[in-house]
Design a protein around this motif. Structure first.
Motif, PDB file in Angstrom:
ATOM      1  N   ASP A   1       0.810  -1.210   0.000  1.00 43.24           N
ATOM      2  CA  ASP A   1       0.000   0.000   0.000  1.00 43.24           C
ATOM      3  C   ASP A   1       0.848   1.267   0.000  1.00 43.24           C
ATOM      4  O   ASP A   1       0.317   2.372  -0.044  1.00 43.24           O
ATOM      5  CB  ASP A   1      -0.939   0.003   1.215  1.00 43.24           C
ATOM      6  CG  ASP A   1      -0.183  -0.128   2.535  1.00 43.24           C
ATOM      7  OD1 ASP A   1       0.931  -0.697   2.521  1.00 43.24           O
ATOM      8  OD2 ASP A   1      -0.710   0.322   3.569  1.00 43.24           O
ATOM      9  N   LEU A   2       2.173   1.111   0.020  1.00 42.89           N
ATOM     10  CA  LEU A   2       3.051   2.268   0.022  1.00 42.89           C
ATOM     11  C   LEU A   2       3.255   2.801  -1.392  1.00 42.89           C
ATOM     12  O   LEU A   2       3.088   2.062  -2.366  1.00 42.89           O
ATOM     13  CB  LEU A   2       4.420   1.896   0.617  1.00 42.89           C
ATOM     14  CG  LEU A   2       4.449   1.516   2.099  1.00 42.89           C
ATOM     15  CD1 LEU A   2       5.848   1.043   2.480  1.00 42.89           C
ATOM     16  CD2 LEU A   2       4.037   2.700   2.969  1.00 42.89           C
ATOM     17  N   PRO A   3       3.632   4.068  -1.519  1.00 44.01           N
ATOM     18  CA  PRO A   3       3.982   4.598  -2.847  1.00 44.01           C
ATOM     19  C   PRO A   3       5.138   3.811  -3.444  1.00 44.01           C
ATOM     20  O   PRO A   3       5.987   3.290  -2.708  1.00 44.01           O
ATOM     21  CB  PRO A   3       4.395   6.047  -2.543  1.00 44.01           C
ATOM     22  CG  PRO A   3       3.742   6.365  -1.237  1.00 44.01           C
ATOM     23  CD  PRO A   3       3.719   5.085  -0.466  1.00 44.01           C
ATOM     24  N   PRO A   4       5.217   3.702  -4.780  1.00 45.30           N
ATOM     25  CA  PRO A   4       6.251   2.897  -5.420  1.00 45.30           C
ATOM     26  C   PRO A   4       7.670   3.215  -4.971  1.00 45.30           C
ATOM     27  O   PRO A   4       8.452   2.306  -4.697  1.00 45.30           O
ATOM     28  CB  PRO A   4       6.053   3.209  -6.914  1.00 45.30           C
ATOM     29  CG  PRO A   4       4.616   3.549  -7.037  1.00 45.30           C
ATOM     30  CD  PRO A   4       4.273   4.267  -5.769  1.00 45.30           C
TER      31      PRO A   4
ATOM     32  N   ALA B   1      10.024  -4.724 -10.056  1.00 42.51           N
ATOM     33  CA  ALA B   1       9.175  -4.438 -11.213  1.00 42.51           C
ATOM     34  C   ALA B   1       7.800  -3.950 -10.776  1.00 42.51           C
ATOM     35  O   ALA B   1       7.238  -3.006 -11.366  1.00 42.51           O
ATOM     36  CB  ALA B   1       9.041  -5.684 -12.081  1.00 42.51           C
ATOM     37  N   ASP B   2       7.255  -4.566  -9.745  1.00 42.57           N
ATOM     38  CA  ASP B   2       5.944  -4.173  -9.239  1.00 42.57           C
ATOM     39  C   ASP B   2       5.989  -2.752  -8.707  1.00 42.57           C
ATOM     40  O   ASP B   2       5.069  -1.961  -8.911  1.00 42.57           O
ATOM     41  CB  ASP B   2       5.509  -5.154  -8.159  1.00 42.57           C
ATOM     42  CG  ASP B   2       4.009  -5.131  -7.926  1.00 42.57           C
ATOM     43  OD1 ASP B   2       3.273  -4.714  -8.838  1.00 42.57           O
ATOM     44  OD2 ASP B   2       3.580  -5.519  -6.832  1.00 42.57           O
ATOM     45  N   GLY B   3       7.095  -2.430  -7.986  1.00 43.85           N
ATOM     46  CA  GLY B   3       7.229  -1.081  -7.454  1.00 43.85           C
ATOM     47  C   GLY B   3       7.431  -0.040  -8.550  1.00 43.85           C
ATOM     48  O   GLY B   3       6.936   1.087  -8.447  1.00 43.85           O
ATOM     49  N   ALA B   4       8.156  -0.411  -9.601  1.00 51.41           N
ATOM     50  CA  ALA B   4       8.454   0.534 -10.668  1.00 51.41           C
ATOM     51  C   ALA B   4       7.313   0.672 -11.676  1.00 51.41           C
ATOM     52  O   ALA B   4       7.028   1.771 -12.157  1.00 51.41           O
ATOM     53  CB  ALA B   4       9.731   0.103 -11.396  1.00 51.41           C
TER      54      ALA B   4
ATOM     55  N   TRP C   1       7.475   1.089 -21.717  1.00 55.20           N
ATOM     56  CA  TRP C   1       7.781   0.884 -20.297  1.00 55.20           C
ATOM     57  C   TRP C   1       8.569   2.084 -19.781  1.00 55.20           C
ATOM     58  O   TRP C   1       9.769   2.001 -19.538  1.00 55.20           O
ATOM     59  CB  TRP C   1       8.568  -0.419 -20.121  1.00 55.20           C
ATOM     60  CG  TRP C   1       7.727  -1.631 -20.388  1.00 55.20           C
ATOM     61  CD1 TRP C   1       7.282  -2.081 -21.605  1.00 55.20           C
ATOM     62  CD2 TRP C   1       7.177  -2.501 -19.410  1.00 55.20           C
ATOM     63  NE1 TRP C   1       6.500  -3.186 -21.457  1.00 55.20           N
ATOM     64  CE2 TRP C   1       6.417  -3.486 -20.115  1.00 55.20           C
ATOM     65  CE3 TRP C   1       7.264  -2.577 -18.012  1.00 55.20           C
ATOM     66  CZ2 TRP C   1       5.735  -4.510 -19.462  1.00 55.20           C
ATOM     67  CZ3 TRP C   1       6.596  -3.603 -17.367  1.00 55.20           C
ATOM     68  CH2 TRP C   1       5.837  -4.560 -18.084  1.00 55.20           C
ATOM     69  N   PRO C   2       7.896   3.215 -19.626  1.00 54.55           N
ATOM     70  CA  PRO C   2       8.600   4.438 -19.200  1.00 54.55           C
ATOM     71  C   PRO C   2       9.098   4.341 -17.758  1.00 54.55           C
ATOM     72  O   PRO C   2       8.466   3.719 -16.902  1.00 54.55           O
ATOM     73  CB  PRO C   2       7.526   5.514 -19.340  1.00 54.55           C
ATOM     74  CG  PRO C   2       6.226   4.775 -19.170  1.00 54.55           C
ATOM     75  CD  PRO C   2       6.447   3.431 -19.801  1.00 54.55           C
ATOM     76  N   ALA C   3      10.231   4.962 -17.533  1.00 58.26           N
ATOM     77  CA  ALA C   3      10.778   4.997 -16.175  1.00 58.26           C
ATOM     78  C   ALA C   3       9.895   5.862 -15.297  1.00 58.26           C
ATOM     79  O   ALA C   3       9.563   6.992 -15.674  1.00 58.26           O
ATOM     80  CB  ALA C   3      12.200   5.563 -16.202  1.00 58.26           C
ATOM     81  N   PRO C   4       9.479   5.377 -14.151  1.00 58.54           N
ATOM     82  CA  PRO C   4       8.611   6.187 -13.271  1.00 58.54           C
ATOM     83  C   PRO C   4       9.354   7.397 -12.740  1.00 58.54           C
ATOM     84  O   PRO C   4      10.525   7.326 -12.390  1.00 58.54           O
ATOM     85  CB  PRO C   4       8.231   5.211 -12.148  1.00 58.54           C
ATOM     86  CG  PRO C   4       9.308   4.171 -12.169  1.00 58.54           C
ATOM     87  CD  PRO C   4       9.764   4.039 -13.584  1.00 58.54           C
ATOM     88  N   HIS C   5       8.662   8.546 -12.714  1.00 58.57           N
ATOM     89  CA  HIS C   5       9.296   9.780 -12.256  1.00 58.57           C
ATOM     90  C   HIS C   5       9.507   9.793 -10.754  1.00 58.57           C
ATOM     91  O   HIS C   5      10.339  10.551 -10.234  1.00 58.57           O
ATOM     92  CB  HIS C   5       8.450  10.979 -12.660  1.00 58.57           C
ATOM     93  CG  HIS C   5       8.299  11.137 -14.146  1.00 58.57           C
ATOM     94  ND1 HIS C   5       9.350  11.434 -14.979  1.00 58.57           N
ATOM     95  CD2 HIS C   5       7.197  11.029 -14.938  1.00 58.57           C
ATOM     96  CE1 HIS C   5       8.925  11.517 -16.239  1.00 58.57           C
ATOM     97  NE2 HIS C   5       7.623  11.262 -16.236  1.00 58.57           N
ATOM     98  N   SER C   6       8.771   8.960 -10.038  1.00 56.93           N
ATOM     99  CA  SER C   6       8.811   9.026  -8.568  1.00 56.93           C
ATOM    100  C   SER C   6      10.024   8.321  -7.966  1.00 56.93           C
ATOM    101  O   SER C   6      10.304   8.466  -6.792  1.00 56.93           O
ATOM    102  CB  SER C   6       7.537   8.414  -7.991  1.00 56.93           C
ATOM    103  OG  SER C   6       7.400   7.054  -8.406  1.00 56.93           O
TER     104      SER C   6
ATOM    105  N   HIS D   1      12.616   1.567  -2.077  1.00 59.62           N
ATOM    106  CA  HIS D   1      13.650   1.880  -1.096  1.00 59.62           C
ATOM    107  C   HIS D   1      13.602   0.912   0.084  1.00 59.62           C
ATOM    108  O   HIS D   1      14.653   0.497   0.588  1.00 59.62           O
ATOM    109  CB  HIS D   1      13.491   3.328  -0.598  1.00 59.62           C
ATOM    110  CG  HIS D   1      14.116   4.333  -1.503  1.00 59.62           C
ATOM    111  ND1 HIS D   1      13.547   4.724  -2.692  1.00 59.62           N
ATOM    112  CD2 HIS D   1      15.283   5.033  -1.399  1.00 59.62           C
ATOM    113  CE1 HIS D   1      14.328   5.623  -3.269  1.00 59.62           C
ATOM    114  NE2 HIS D   1      15.384   5.821  -2.531  1.00 59.62           N
ATOM    115  N   ARG D   2      12.403   0.544   0.517  1.00 59.14           N
ATOM    116  CA  ARG D   2      12.281  -0.407   1.622  1.00 59.14           C
ATOM    117  C   ARG D   2      12.790  -1.786   1.231  1.00 59.14           C
ATOM    118  O   ARG D   2      13.408  -2.476   2.036  1.00 59.14           O
ATOM    119  CB  ARG D   2      10.822  -0.496   2.086  1.00 59.14           C
ATOM    120  CG  ARG D   2      10.393   0.663   2.943  1.00 59.14           C
ATOM    121  CD  ARG D   2       9.226   0.253   3.820  1.00 59.14           C
ATOM    122  NE  ARG D   2       8.820   1.304   4.711  1.00 59.14           N
ATOM    123  CZ  ARG D   2       8.009   1.131   5.754  1.00 59.14           C
ATOM    124  NH1 ARG D   2       7.540  -0.088   6.021  1.00 59.14           N
ATOM    125  NH2 ARG D   2       7.677   2.122   6.538  1.00 59.14           N
ATOM    126  N   THR D   3      12.522  -2.175  -0.017  1.00 65.56           N
ATOM    127  CA  THR D   3      13.013  -3.471  -0.483  1.00 65.56           C
ATOM    128  C   THR D   3      14.538  -3.492  -0.498  1.00 65.56           C
ATOM    129  O   THR D   3      15.161  -4.454  -0.030  1.00 65.56           O
ATOM    130  CB  THR D   3      12.473  -3.775  -1.896  1.00 65.56           C
ATOM    131  OG1 THR D   3      11.039  -3.858  -1.838  1.00 65.56           O
ATOM    132  CG2 THR D   3      13.017  -5.102  -2.411  1.00 65.56           C
TER     133      THR D   3
END
Length: 208
Positions: free
Chosen positions: A83-86, A138-141, A202-207, A91-93
């Motif tokens: 449930d955390l932001p990507p 991958a799931d986070g990104a 598959w764009p790189a996420p900005h976050s 970072h937690r992983t």
């Protein structure tokens, strides 16, 4: 023996096995497989050697059970916090990965370098950990785990570099863990940008 007695016996057996694994994790935390004999393990654990054989058959079986239990915690951490932001999930992983390596150095080295000689079971554990971490990243990104082959190769390459960096970091513990985590996060961002160049869909996420 009735069903209630059988359940009680099974539960006690599971508790005892878990206790032995917890003891073994402490013994092997910074000690290699070859450095401890079964006599050493039994003496330091304060149990009869036969008890370890009863639950794990052999020293190798005991060690593999310890590694599998330790890795299960790492994998569970990678699967958690959905449930955390990507960016925070990634970072937690990475942080959980480094913490695991730091606190289970001998087990980590065994997993990454293939175990005692060519150990197919340790290699299987390594493969499972890699797959779970790749999926978590991958799931986070991207919010999904299935990737094009080239994207997967890029992340496999990044994860291989993570293993090399982590092994070297364990030898020196310089810089501190926070700096290493940020280094790995930034190289991940670079890998995601390269993926975007080859796979525009598959764009790189900005976050991140």
């Amino acid at each position: 023996m009735n069903n209630s007695q059988q359940r009680g016996s099974t539960e006690r057996s599971q508790v005892r096995r878990a206790e032995l694994i917890a003891i073994g994790r402490k013994l092997f935390a910074d000690t290699s497989y070859d450095a401890l004999s079964m006599d050493d393990i039994a003496r330091q654990a304060g149990v009869a050697k036969g008890l370890i054989y009863y639950y794990f058959t052999s020293k190798r079986g005991y060690y593999l059970a310890i590694i599998e239990q330790s890795v299960a915690e790492l994998v569970a951490r990678a699967r958690s916090d959905t449930d955390l932001p990507p960016a925070e999930r990634v970072h937690r992983t990475i942080d959980g990965y480094l913490r695991y390596a730091e606190h289970h150095q001998a087990a980590y080295r065994t997993i990454v370098t293939g175990g005692v000689g060519f150990d197919a079971q340790v290699l299987a554990i390594h493969h499972a950990v890699r797959e779970e971490l790749l999926g978590a990243i991958a799931d986070g990104a991207y919010g999904r785990r299935d990737m094009p082959p080239l994207a997967r190769l890029a992340l496999v390459g990044w994860l291989s570099s993570v293993e090399g960096v982590t092994l070297d970091w364990l030898d020196h513990f310089q810089p501190d863990r926070d700096a290493v985590r940020e280094l790995l996060a930034r190289t991940l961002r670079s890998a995601l940008c390269v993926i975007q160049e080859f796979e525009p869909g598959w764009p790189a996420p900005h976050s991140l």
